[in-house]
Design an enzyme around this catalytic site. Structure first.
Site, short mmCIF file in Angstrom:
data_model
loop_
_atom_site.label_atom_id
_atom_site.label_comp_id
_atom_site.label_asym_id
_atom_site.label_seq_id
_atom_site.Cartn_x
_atom_site.Cartn_y
_atom_site.Cartn_z
N HIS A 82 -10.08 -30.85 4.08
CA HIS A 82 -11.03 -29.98 3.38
C HIS A 82 -12.42 -30.61 3.29
CE1 HIS A 82 -7.71 -27.45 2.24
NE2 HIS A 82 -7.10 -28.44 1.66
N HIS A 117 -19.86 -31.42 0.78
CA HIS A 117 -19.68 -30.00 1.11
C HIS A 117 -20.84 -29.61 2.02
CE1 HIS A 117 -16.63 -29.44 -2.08
NE2 HIS A 117 -17.33 -30.37 -2.70
N HIS A 140 -20.60 -35.08 -3.96
CA HIS A 140 -19.98 -35.19 -5.28
C HIS A 140 -19.41 -36.59 -5.47
CE1 HIS A 140 -19.31 -30.57 -5.38
NE2 HIS A 140 -20.53 -30.93 -5.75
N TYR A 148 -7.90 -42.11 -19.51
CA TYR A 148 -6.76 -41.52 -18.80
C TYR A 148 -6.47 -42.38 -17.57
CZ TYR A 148 -8.36 -37.69 -21.72
OH TYR A 148 -8.77 -36.94 -22.80
N THR A 224 -14.06 -27.85 -7.89
CA THR A 224 -14.42 -26.69 -7.06
C THR A 224 -13.39 -26.46 -5.95
OG1 THR A 224 -15.79 -27.98 -5.55
CG2 THR A 224 -16.88 -27.06 -7.50
N THR A 225 -12.29 -27.19 -6.01
CA THR A 225 -11.17 -26.97 -5.08
C THR A 225 -9.90 -26.81 -5.91
OG1 THR A 225 -10.85 -29.37 -4.93
CG2 THR A 225 -12.13 -28.34 -3.18
ZN LIG Z 1 -16.73 -31.41 -4.29
#
Ligand SMILES: [Zn+2]
Ligand SMILES: *[C@@H]1O[C@H](CO)[C@@H](O)[C@H](O)[C@H]1NC(C)=O
Ligand SMILES: *[C@@H]1O[C@H](CO)[C@@H](O)[C@H](O)[C@H]1NC(C)=O
Length: 285
Positions: A82, A117, A140, A148, A224-225
């Site tokens: 991706h 992207h 990103h 966490y 965003t995925t």
């Molecule tokens: Zn991204």
């Protein structure tokens, strides 16, 4: 013999689909179906968004800790079908992992990975739209709340992740700093290719100078995925960095999940902002 071969081929096709879990893609039709398999993708705090109106607020500076030190190696570059992602192979072994803190963040967030992207053309690619403009590429940098222990756990919490987003704008010249990554891309053109880099570099070398990072936008959103977890505090920098068409073409030469298709237009359509607010940082000295 022919039919045995056919059966064999069909079994391979079927198991291939099963082992990849729910396959998802970026075409308009595929994006519309994300929420069928990943409930959060239909939520009310989704990303990316189109940034137009913002509320100006005086905010103290973000601290980008360890950003000027070389990333603790070895680094891994990975084509996940991706996007292309860079990550630290053994982050737990080092104290010098970059982090972000301060500004409006109440926690410390440790660098996890970065990815890009991009589009097939120069007016497509970025995920966020800034005042009506869509840039050709967006990076990103994903950071996990240190409270966490894993990404999986962080994704379950509203304050789990912070992503720094940077735009690229088309330039005649190569971005020499970005070449630290781009030069390795041909080795991960194949889907699911992984390579280990023999050198390392500082994250600060990939982003604008601190002077040019003074203004940014901030809002609450999601990955965003898929699974589109609503766990992300977005920090979107308004000053773009340069990228040449030659460099963009190297991203566009990668192959995606389905190895017959070029990995391009791997951006999600903008989502409703709903009742959310976008904060525009006004530097406070
Ligand atoms: Zn991204
Ligand atoms: C490549 O790296 C990713 C991310 O660390 C990992 O999930 C994947 O299993 C690796 N694949 C191979 C073939 O080594
Ligand atoms: C994000 O959500 C938290 C918790 O509801 C809130 O305190 C914070 O102000 C929000 N941030 C932005 C930028 O809207």
């Amino acid at each position: 013999m022919g039919s045995t071969y056919m059966q064999f081929a069909i079994i391979i096709l079927l198991t291939g689909q099963l082992t990849h879990g729910h396959h998802w893609g970026y075409s308009k039709e595929e994006q519309a179906k994300w929420k069928e398999h990943f409930k959060s993708c239909g939520g009310h705090r989704q990303s990316p968004i189109s940034i137009n109106e913002a509320i100006g607020r005086k905010v103290r500076a973000l601290k980008l800790g360890n950003y000027n030190d070389p990333l603790p190696g070895p680094l891994m570059l990975h084509n996940n079908g991706h996007t292309v992602a860079l990550e630290i192979a053994h982050p737990q072994r080092s104290q010098s992992v970059p982090y972000v803190a301060n500004g409006l963040l109440t926690k410390r967030y440790q660098f996890e990975s970065l990815h890009f992207h991009w589009g097939e053309k120069n007016d497509l690619g970025a995920e966020h739209i800034l005042r009506g403009k869509r840039y050709p590429m967006e990076m990103h940098m994903v950071h996990r709340n240190k409270n966490y222990p894993t990404m999986e756990e962080a994704m379950k919490h509203a304050d789990g992740l912070t992503v720094l987003a940077f735009f690229y704008k088309l330039d005649e010249n190569d971005n020499k700093q970005l070449d630290q990554l781009v030069k390795h891309l041909p080795r991960v053109y194949a889907p699911h290719a992984n390579i280990t880099l023999t050198e390392t570099f500082a994250l600060a070398s990939l982003i604008p100078s601190s002077e040019k990072r003074r203004s940014y936008f901030m809002y609450n959103g999601s990955l965003t995925t898929p699974p589109c977890s609503e766990a992300v505090t977005w920090i979107v920098y308004s000053n773009p960095m340069p990228v040449s068409e030659v460099q963009l073409n190297k991203f566009r030469s990668m192959f995606g999940h389905d190895s017959h298709t070029k990995l391009i237009n791997n951006f999600r359509y903008v989502q409703d902002i709903g009742s959310r607010e976008v904060i525009a940082r006004i530097p406070r000295l």
